[in-house]
Design a protein around this motif. Sequence first.
Motif, PDB file in Angstrom:
ATOM      1  N   VAL A  69      40.044  20.220 -26.429  1.00 42.92           N
ATOM      2  CA  VAL A  69      39.163  19.656 -27.309  1.00 42.92           C
ATOM      3  C   VAL A  69      39.480  19.800 -28.877  1.00 42.92           C
ATOM      4  N   ASN A  70      40.089  18.714 -29.526  1.00 44.02           N
ATOM      5  CA  ASN A  70      40.502  18.771 -30.720  1.00 44.02           C
ATOM      6  C   ASN A  70      41.500  19.721 -31.048  1.00 44.02           C
ATOM      7  N   GLY A  71      42.309  20.043 -30.140  1.00 49.64           N
ATOM      8  CA  GLY A  71      43.515  20.956 -30.145  1.00 49.64           C
ATOM      9  C   GLY A  71      43.316  22.303 -29.514  1.00 49.64           C
ATOM     10  N   CYS A  72      42.079  22.593 -29.310  1.00 46.77           N
ATOM     11  CA  CYS A  72      41.643  23.905 -28.902  1.00 46.77           C
ATOM     12  C   CYS A  72      41.491  23.785 -27.237  1.00 46.77           C
ATOM     13  N   GLU A  73      41.998  24.815 -26.772  1.00 50.99           N
ATOM     14  CA  GLU A  73      41.909  25.000 -25.198  1.00 50.99           C
ATOM     15  C   GLU A  73      40.817  25.612 -24.833  1.00 50.99           C
ATOM     16  N   VAL A  74      40.001  24.822 -24.037  1.00 57.23           N
ATOM     17  CA  VAL A  74      38.615  25.271 -23.618  1.00 57.23           C
ATOM     18  C   VAL A  74      38.535  25.882 -22.193  1.00 57.23           C
TER      19      VAL A  74
END
Length: 223
Positions: A69-74
């Motif tokens: 999400v927006n470049g962050c691994e969730v």
Amino acid sequence: MNLDAAHWHGEWIWSGEANQPKPLSLFGGLPPADANDTKVLFRREFLLNTPVRTARVRLTSNSRHILYVNGCEVLRGPIRSHAHQLFFDTVDISEYLVEGINCLAVLVRYYGFATAWWEPTPLTGPGGAGGLVLEAETTDEDAESEPCGRLLLASDSSWRTTPTGAWERLRPTNLISAQIPEVFDARTLDPAWTHAGFDDSTWGYAEPSSTPQFGRPASTRPP
């Protein structure tokens, strides 16, 4: 909408440019690496005009996925399961969202060959040949009390997708350990693909997968 309900709004989607799996030989043996072991990128941008209290995502894939999400691994998933009963993940992504344009991105890997932790699903249902199904709901920040949220987005033909050759297609080293080596060329994958504003104009659109299901009419959604 309620992500705890059995009904799914998201459709099974896949890339039309990805190789379709080939059945294993009746004489046994390892499958050719170039016929399976496929990695496909998915992304979808969306607009948030106001803050949200919660934003939940429900997703699963055949065979493995990584959600950004927006470049962050969730998260990574799904957990190990039987081929006839696939588990799904749910996660609140509200802390990763911003007012304005946001991006959900998913890397999906389809193994195509049995391993010690995964076995192929029957090719008689959506997602049986590799696929992703996802949906998200939000609850507005100023809402007093909502038993269920509103649909934010769902996997469908509006998603952009492309197979990636950044990972070399490989198969298990042998039939016993089934360990899969990983050879990744980071020079061929722009890390910005998980961010909003990335130019995906050369990517294709996802194709919903509608195939017959035992005892049910053909559908692009999980039964």
